[in-house]
Scaffold this active site. Structure first.
Site, PDB file in Angstrom:
ATOM      1  N   GLU A   1      -5.331  -4.993  10.529  1.00  0.00           N
ATOM      2  CA  GLU A   1      -4.289  -3.982  10.730  1.00  0.00           C
ATOM      3  C   GLU A   1      -4.509  -3.263  12.050  1.00  0.00           C
ATOM      4  O   GLU A   1      -5.288  -2.298  12.115  1.00  0.00           O
ATOM      5  CB  GLU A   1      -4.324  -2.946   9.598  1.00  0.00           C
ATOM      6  CG  GLU A   1      -4.010  -3.499   8.227  1.00  0.00           C
ATOM      7  CD  GLU A   1      -3.384  -2.438   7.321  1.00  0.00           C
ATOM      8  OE1 GLU A   1      -2.315  -2.733   6.776  1.00  0.00           O
ATOM      9  OE2 GLU A   1      -3.932  -1.338   7.168  1.00  0.00           O
TER      10      GLU A   1
ATOM     11  N   ASN B   1       0.881  -1.171   0.000  1.00  0.00           N
ATOM     12  CA  ASN B   1       0.000   0.000   0.000  1.00  0.00           C
ATOM     13  C   ASN B   1       0.918   1.220   0.000  1.00  0.00           C
ATOM     14  O   ASN B   1       1.510   1.550   1.024  1.00  0.00           O
ATOM     15  CB  ASN B   1      -0.894  -0.025   1.246  1.00  0.00           C
ATOM     16  CG  ASN B   1      -1.716   1.246   1.387  1.00  0.00           C
ATOM     17  OD1 ASN B   1      -1.769   2.065   0.475  1.00  0.00           O
ATOM     18  ND2 ASN B   1      -2.354   1.412   2.532  1.00  0.00           N
TER      19      ASN B   1
ATOM     20  N   HIS C   1      -9.479   1.461   4.807  1.00  0.00           N
ATOM     21  CA  HIS C   1      -8.212   1.559   5.542  1.00  0.00           C
ATOM     22  C   HIS C   1      -8.417   2.468   6.755  1.00  0.00           C
ATOM     23  O   HIS C   1      -9.166   3.440   6.684  1.00  0.00           O
ATOM     24  CB  HIS C   1      -7.118   2.117   4.625  1.00  0.00           C
ATOM     25  CG  HIS C   1      -5.756   2.010   5.222  1.00  0.00           C
ATOM     26  ND1 HIS C   1      -5.294   2.906   6.156  1.00  0.00           N
ATOM     27  CD2 HIS C   1      -4.776   1.083   5.065  1.00  0.00           C
ATOM     28  CE1 HIS C   1      -4.073   2.539   6.537  1.00  0.00           C
ATOM     29  NE2 HIS C   1      -3.731   1.439   5.886  1.00  0.00           N
TER      30      HIS C   1
ATOM     31  N   GLY D   1       2.796   2.126  10.765  1.00  0.00           N
ATOM     32  CA  GLY D   1       3.785   3.201  10.620  1.00  0.00           C
ATOM     33  C   GLY D   1       4.541   3.515  11.906  1.00  0.00           C
ATOM     34  O   GLY D   1       5.235   4.521  11.987  1.00  0.00           O
TER      35      GLY D   1
ATOM     36  N   GLU E   1      -6.691   4.767   7.940  1.00  0.00           N
ATOM     37  CA  GLU E   1      -6.413   6.187   7.667  1.00  0.00           C
ATOM     38  C   GLU E   1      -7.613   6.856   7.007  1.00  0.00           C
ATOM     39  O   GLU E   1      -7.879   8.040   7.228  1.00  0.00           O
ATOM     40  CB  GLU E   1      -5.149   6.316   6.797  1.00  0.00           C
ATOM     41  CG  GLU E   1      -3.890   6.041   7.619  1.00  0.00           C
ATOM     42  CD  GLU E   1      -2.724   5.452   6.837  1.00  0.00           C
ATOM     43  OE1 GLU E   1      -2.731   5.511   5.591  1.00  0.00           O
ATOM     44  OE2 GLU E   1      -1.804   4.917   7.486  1.00  0.00           O
TER      45      GLU E   1
ATOM     46  N   LYS F   1       0.158   4.251  -0.243  1.00  0.00           N
ATOM     47  CA  LYS F   1      -0.436   5.454   0.365  1.00  0.00           C
ATOM     48  C   LYS F   1      -0.169   6.652  -0.559  1.00  0.00           C
ATOM     49  O   LYS F   1      -0.172   6.486  -1.769  1.00  0.00           O
ATOM     50  CB  LYS F   1       0.081   5.638   1.796  1.00  0.00           C
ATOM     51  CG  LYS F   1      -0.105   4.347   2.620  1.00  0.00           C
ATOM     52  CD  LYS F   1       0.115   4.515   4.084  1.00  0.00           C
ATOM     53  CE  LYS F   1      -0.108   3.160   4.781  1.00  0.00           C
ATOM     54  NZ  LYS F   1       0.023   3.239   6.235  1.00  0.00           N
TER      55      LYS F   1
ATOM     56  N   SER G   1       3.593  -2.392  10.176  1.00  0.00           N
ATOM     57  CA  SER G   1       5.047  -2.494  10.325  1.00  0.00           C
ATOM     58  C   SER G   1       5.624  -3.839   9.888  1.00  0.00           C
ATOM     59  O   SER G   1       6.576  -4.347  10.490  1.00  0.00           O
ATOM     60  CB  SER G   1       5.462  -2.154  11.762  1.00  0.00           C
ATOM     61  OG  SER G   1       5.094  -0.820  12.082  1.00  0.00           O
TER      62      SER G   1
HETATM   63  P1  13P Z   1       3.133   0.237   7.637  1.00  0.00           P
HETATM   64  O1  13P Z   1       3.577  -1.058   7.003  1.00  0.00           O
HETATM   65  O2  13P Z   1       3.887   1.430   7.154  1.00  0.00           O
HETATM   66  O3  13P Z   1       3.038   0.124   9.131  1.00  0.00           O
HETATM   67  O4  13P Z   1       1.621   0.481   7.120  1.00  0.00           O
HETATM   68  C1  13P Z   1       0.701  -0.536   7.223  1.00  0.00           C
HETATM   69  C2  13P Z   1      -0.496  -0.168   6.444  1.00  0.00           C
HETATM   70  O5  13P Z   1      -1.229   0.734   6.821  1.00  0.00           O
HETATM   71  C3  13P Z   1      -0.764  -0.895   5.203  1.00  0.00           C
HETATM   72  O6  13P Z   1      -2.034  -0.626   4.738  1.00  0.00           O
END
Ligand code: 13P
Length: 250
Positions: free
Chosen positions: A166, A9, A94, A172, A96, A11, A212
């Site tokens: 997740e 992803n 997601h 992150g 976010e 982002k 992560s």
């Molecule tokens: P990270 O791997 O950067 O922690 O992000 C995970 C994520 O949100 C994947 O959709």
């Protein structure tokens, strides 16, 4: 046997020229894997990504979509539009998007149904906050999110959905859930799918872990009984690192 699906992803990262060189580099490194390799790219990278992924085993996904086919929804992109440019996967709900863009369990459910109706493969995200984990309500949160996301689907459609567990506190942050905790949460989600749609469907549905994930921890996570691959953020932005995640079992 369920297949491992390993999705990046990106982002809000990567310009089209960066996407092109990434895909050229990655495709060479992952050409022998039996795992499904997906890159969920920004809208502006989709066209070039699809073109450059042709003839490779990399599939292209989007990170969001609207549930209506067309209309006065300034700034939105429909499932039909994604399908028409060669997108195969789409991330839905997601954390976010839930946090910053007011996505709810209801919009997630509408988007999921729409994605399936046009033949896109949805990757629907569920996960608890740190506060919820500390309160001991993780199972309740993730199973309720799963139930609401899948509400009204037939078992045959549920099988086509990928669920990504997740935990929000692991996204992150460099903090990964322990493999035991991650596997336990994924089992709880699978159990909920079994309750609602039957054991056979639950045994087939792909459930990823995200938060992560990196080359250094991919193997220990993906080898767990119920974890069927991962949704990878930061570590999917470097072709070398991401290829090592995809090739975790080589
Ligand atoms: P990270 O791997 O950067 O922690 O992000 C995970 C994520 O949100 C994947 O959709």
């Amino acid at each position: 046997m369920r297949r491992k699906v390993i999705a990046g992803n990106w982002k809000m990262n990567m310009l089209p020229n960066e996407a092109i060189s990434f895909i050229q580099e990655l495709s060479e490194k992952v050409k022998d894997t039996e795992n499904e390799v997906v890159l969920c790219v920004p809208y502006t990278d989709i066209f070039y990504s699809v073109l450059n992924a042709q003839g490779t085993n990399i599939k292209i996904g989007a990170q969001n979509m609207h549930w209506e086919e067309k209309g006065a929804y300034t700034g939105e992109v429909s499932a039909e539009m994604l399908k028409a440019v060669g997108v195969e996967y789409v991330i839905i709900g997601h954390s976010e998007r839930r946090q910053y863009f007011a996505e709810t369990d209801e919009t997630v459910n509408k988007k999921l149904k729409k994605a399936l109706s046009v033949g896109l493969k949805p990757i629907v995200c569920v996960g608890e906050t740190l506060e919820q984990r500390e309160q001991g309500v993780t199972a309740k949160i993730i199973t309720t999110q799963t139930e609401k996301a899948l509400d009204g689907l037939e078992p045959a459609d549920v099988e086509k959905v990928i669920i990504a567990y997740e935990p929000i506190w692991a996204i992150g942050t460099g903090k990964t859930a322990t493999r035991e905790d991650a596997n336990e949460a994924v089992k709880q989600i699978r159990q909920k799918v079994a309750e609602k749609y039957g054991q056979e469907t639950a045994d087939r549905v792909i459930i990823q872990y995200g938060g992560s994930v990196k080359a250094a921890n991919a193997k220990e996570l993906f080898e767990m009984s119920d974890i069927d691959g991962g949704l990878v953020g930061g570590a999917s932005l470097k072709a070398e690192e991401f290829s090592n995640i995809v090739n975790y079992n080589k």
